[in-house]
Write an enzyme that holds these catalytic residues in place. Structure first.
Site, PDB file in Angstrom:
ATOM      1  N   LYS A  10       0.859  -1.190   0.000  1.00  0.00           N
ATOM      2  CA  LYS A  10       0.000   0.000   0.000  1.00  0.00           C
ATOM      3  C   LYS A  10       0.894   1.238   0.000  1.00  0.00           C
ATOM      4  O   LYS A  10       1.760   1.368   0.856  1.00  0.00           O
ATOM      5  CB  LYS A  10      -0.916  -0.022   1.229  1.00  0.00           C
ATOM      6  CG  LYS A  10      -1.856   1.168   1.388  1.00  0.00           C
ATOM      7  CD  LYS A  10      -1.268   2.294   2.232  1.00  0.00           C
ATOM      8  CE  LYS A  10      -0.674   1.842   3.535  1.00  0.00           C
ATOM      9  NZ  LYS A  10       0.120   2.945   4.182  1.00  0.00           N
ATOM     10  N   GLY A  92       7.997  -0.402   7.084  1.00  0.00           N
ATOM     11  CA  GLY A  92       8.359   0.369   5.902  1.00  0.00           C
ATOM     12  C   GLY A  92       7.336   1.379   5.449  1.00  0.00           C
ATOM     13  O   GLY A  92       7.534   2.045   4.436  1.00  0.00           O
ATOM     14  N   GLY A  96       2.498  -3.495   5.023  1.00  0.00           N
ATOM     15  CA  GLY A  96       2.711  -4.922   4.872  1.00  0.00           C
ATOM     16  C   GLY A  96       1.837  -5.770   5.770  1.00  0.00           C
ATOM     17  O   GLY A  96       1.093  -6.633   5.302  1.00  0.00           O
ATOM     18  N   SER A  99      -1.903  -5.229   4.954  1.00  0.00           N
ATOM     19  CA  SER A  99      -2.302  -5.888   3.715  1.00  0.00           C
ATOM     20  C   SER A  99      -2.381  -7.398   3.900  1.00  0.00           C
ATOM     21  O   SER A  99      -3.272  -8.057   3.351  1.00  0.00           O
ATOM     22  CB  SER A  99      -1.312  -5.532   2.606  1.00  0.00           C
ATOM     23  OG  SER A  99      -1.802  -5.923   1.340  1.00  0.00           O
ATOM     24  N   ASP A 126      -5.066   1.095   8.517  1.00  0.00           N
ATOM     25  CA  ASP A 126      -4.794   0.815   7.107  1.00  0.00           C
ATOM     26  C   ASP A 126      -5.561  -0.384   6.567  1.00  0.00           C
ATOM     27  O   ASP A 126      -5.630  -0.578   5.352  1.00  0.00           O
ATOM     28  CB  ASP A 126      -3.296   0.563   6.893  1.00  0.00           C
ATOM     29  CG  ASP A 126      -2.483   1.839   6.781  1.00  0.00           C
ATOM     30  OD1 ASP A 126      -3.071   2.893   6.474  1.00  0.00           O
ATOM     31  OD2 ASP A 126      -1.260   1.786   7.006  1.00  0.00           O
TER      32      ASP A 126
END
Length: 273
Positions: A10, A92, A96, A99, A126
């Site tokens: 993302k 990061g 990650g 998702s 997210d």
């Protein structure tokens, strides 16, 4: 029964922090897109939940309840074995873990009768956007998802191998009452048009992230020096940075340049959509 799922990276093309609620949650206005690189999950149904991890970034990934994959499976009532092929760097700023969790919810929805939307936000801000997994405007604390049409955007993602925890970045943010994006996001015909508009937007976490992880500045400088670059910006709360290009060929050429100069950095040319 076996199933496989892809958990794309993302990317926050913008990230405006517009306020903070009394309960501590930050209000956001963010344009997100998704890459064609990401993690992969393999599911095998069974009586008990078990998680194993492989892949380039498997080291240090927990395989118990502290992993969002486990939490998503448990919340969805799914049991069995999950193999997570971890290809995205930790900490990061490219969603990650979120998702991965969204991929679990999509798989559980396909195999049962759960309402993934009811679970998503409980796992993180997210996760609703990652559940949608296409270009969108994300507002509120992450629960307001508005589909956005973007042209395919050739991009380069670079991570310097620095994991950046989100908490200290928000703590370093000087102002939490910032302007949102314009009320209407225009329709873009080309990556050049999109990048021109994005240059007038922001990632409000970029400056505070660089105080937490000064190495981010070197990544942005390296991307800015590449040929044909249209835009550079940090994604999320860092440390992955992205650059947009007019063509995928230009993104691959930039990946080669940076890869030669910084062989220990994670570099991936990709298409965002």
């Amino acid at each position: 029964m076996k199933a496989e799922a892809f958990a794309p990276a993302k990317i926050n093309l913008t990230l405006h922090v517009t306020g903070q609620r009394d309960d501590g949650y930050h209000m956001l206005d963010s344009l997100v897109a998704f890459a064609d690189v990401g993690d992969r999950l393999t599911f095998s149904s069974g009586p008990n939940l078990a998680l194993s991890v492989a892949g380039e970034f498997s080291s240090g990934v927990p395989i118990d309840h502290s992993n969002l994959v486990w939490q998503a499976a448990e919340a969805a009532g799914w049991t069995g074995s999950i193999l997570l092929d971890k290809q995205l760097p930790h900490g990061g700023g490219i969603g990650g873990g979120s998702s991965d969790a969204a991929a679990v919810l999509r798989t559980a929805t396909a195999q049962g009768s759960i309402n993934a939307n009811d679970i998503a936000l409980s796992l993180g801000a997210d996760v609703p956007a990652c559940l949608y997994a296409a270009a969108a405007r994300m507002r509120g604390i992450g629960e307001q998802i508005e589909p956005i049409n973007l042209p395919p955007l050739p991009a380069l993602l670079v991570n310097p191998g620095i994991a950046v925890p989100t908490g200290p970045v928000f703590s370093a943010l000087q102002c939490r009452e910032n302007a949102p994006m314009p009320a209407r996001i225009p329709t873009f015909k080309t990556p050049v048009d999109c990048a021109a508009w994005l240059r007038n937007q922001r990632n409000d976490l970029e400056a505070p992230a660089m105080t937490v992880a000064p190495g981010i500045a070197a990544v942005l400088d390296a991307l800015s020096d590449t040929r044909d670059v249209l835009l550079t910006r940090m994604s999320g709360s860092g440390s992955t940075c992205m650059a947009l290009y007019p063509t995928l060929k230009a993104a691959h050429f930039a990946a080669y340049e940076i890869g030669v100069a910084q062989p220990n950095w994670w570099c991936r040319a990709t298409m965002l959509s």
